[in-house]
Design an enzyme around this catalytic site. Structure first.
Site, short mmCIF file in Angstrom:
data_model
loop_
_atom_site.label_atom_id
_atom_site.label_comp_id
_atom_site.label_asym_id
_atom_site.label_seq_id
_atom_site.Cartn_x
_atom_site.Cartn_y
_atom_site.Cartn_z
N ASP A 9 -10.63 3.01 2.08
CA ASP A 9 -10.73 1.79 3.87
C ASP A 9 -11.16 2.49 4.58
OD1 ASP A 9 -8.77 -0.31 3.13
OD2 ASP A 9 -6.61 0.63 3.47
N LYS B 255 0.46 -1.37 -0.10
CA LYS B 255 -0.23 0.02 -0.21
C LYS B 255 0.65 1.59 0.15
CE LYS B 255 -4.32 -1.92 2.00
NZ LYS B 255 -5.49 -1.75 3.42
#
Length: 289
Positions: free
Chosen positions: A109, A73
């Site tokens: 997220d 990420k």
């Protein structure tokens, strides 16, 4: 699950190291079939440190995009041509769209976490929230609670004080670092209507567990406890919270909602997440049987 492939079928996937345990292919393919969209979603192991090589391979192979889990990420962030506001804010990318040879990075997220709370009827506006942990999950959850969740204050409790301070620093008095001592957690819990566990304590396959759950006794009536862990479906933290009469939520809702928002980016199609939720939950339950 029946999958029909055509020469026009577009490819999506999730990358990670490890990644073969991921539930993303089942979640995304369930939604794709329900929506009648001509995509297939796969699982692609990519070793740590090689996300840059994967980007070139994905573009050459005609992928429409991919999701990224650990450890990619943060590595993907400087490799994107464009970033959305959340990816910049978290310093991490979990969704990449490949369009006309360019890489567009998003992070769904935090948005997925807030959507899961709202769907469960948990309101954070004007409330105080206790976030346990200051790692990758907390970096998405805590800022989003301050931003769109409009929490009055977010306390970030972590064993390593430096990590908590670094996470809180950009937010001033709205995000406050704290230690992980039982007495500190109890003092903070007494002021909060929501506790969010962003650590791996209680996760399936690990030996770590909370040494002391007494902070649950300090929570006010009507509080909620959310554990971002979804395996097991009910951690010891959630079991004890439920026994005390609190709303108890695991991380499955966040997992599904962040996938919904990622799929919207991939397909540029508005998706009714509430309608997808029971379909995905049914598919996940069937897989576990």
């Amino acid at each position: 699950m029946e999958v029909t492939l055509h020469n026009t079928t577009q490819k999506l996937c999730v990358i990670g190291d490890p990644v073969l345990h991921s539930k993303s292919p089942l979640i995304q393919n369930t939604m794709l079939r329900a929506l009648g969209l001509d995509y297939i979603y796969l699982c692609q192991p990519v070793p740590r440190g090689r996300a840059g090589e994967w980007l070139k391979c994905a573009a050459f192979a005609g992928y429409a995009g991919f999701n990224a889990t650990m450890p990619h990420k943060e590595e993907l962030l400087p490799l994107m041509d464009e970033l959305d506001e959340d990816a910049r804010m978290y310093g991490a990318v979990n969704t990449v769209c490949i369009r006309d040879g360019k890489y567009y990075g998003f992070n769904t997220d935090g948005k997925g976490f807030l959507a899961s709370l709202r769907h469960a009827g948990v309101n954070t506006a004007g409330q105080r929230v206790l976030v346990l942990g200051a790692g990758g999950a907390a970096k998405a959850v805590a800022p989003k609670l301050c931003q769109e969740g409009a929490a009055q204050a977010v306390y970030v409790a972590n064993r390593t004080a430096e990590k908590a301070r670094a996470l809180c620093a950009p937010w001033g008095e709205r995000m406050i670092p704290a230690d992980f001592r039982p007495e500190t957690l109890a003092d903070l819990a007494a002021q909060c209507s929501l506790v969010v566990n962003c650590t791996n304590l209680g996760m399936e396959g690990t030996t770590g567990q909370f040494a002391d759950f007494s902070f649950l006794d300090a929570l006010p009536a009507g509080a909620a406890v959310c554990d971002l862990i979804y395996a097991p479906a009910e951690t010891e933290l959630l079991r004890l919270a439920r026994m005390r009469g609190f709303t108890a939520l695991n991380g499955l809702g966040m997992l599904i909602w962040q996938a919904v928002f990622a799929l919207e980016h991939f397909t540029r199609t508005p998706i009714d997440g509430a309608a997808m939720l029971p379909l995905v939950e049914e598919a996940l339950e069937a897989q576990s049987r």
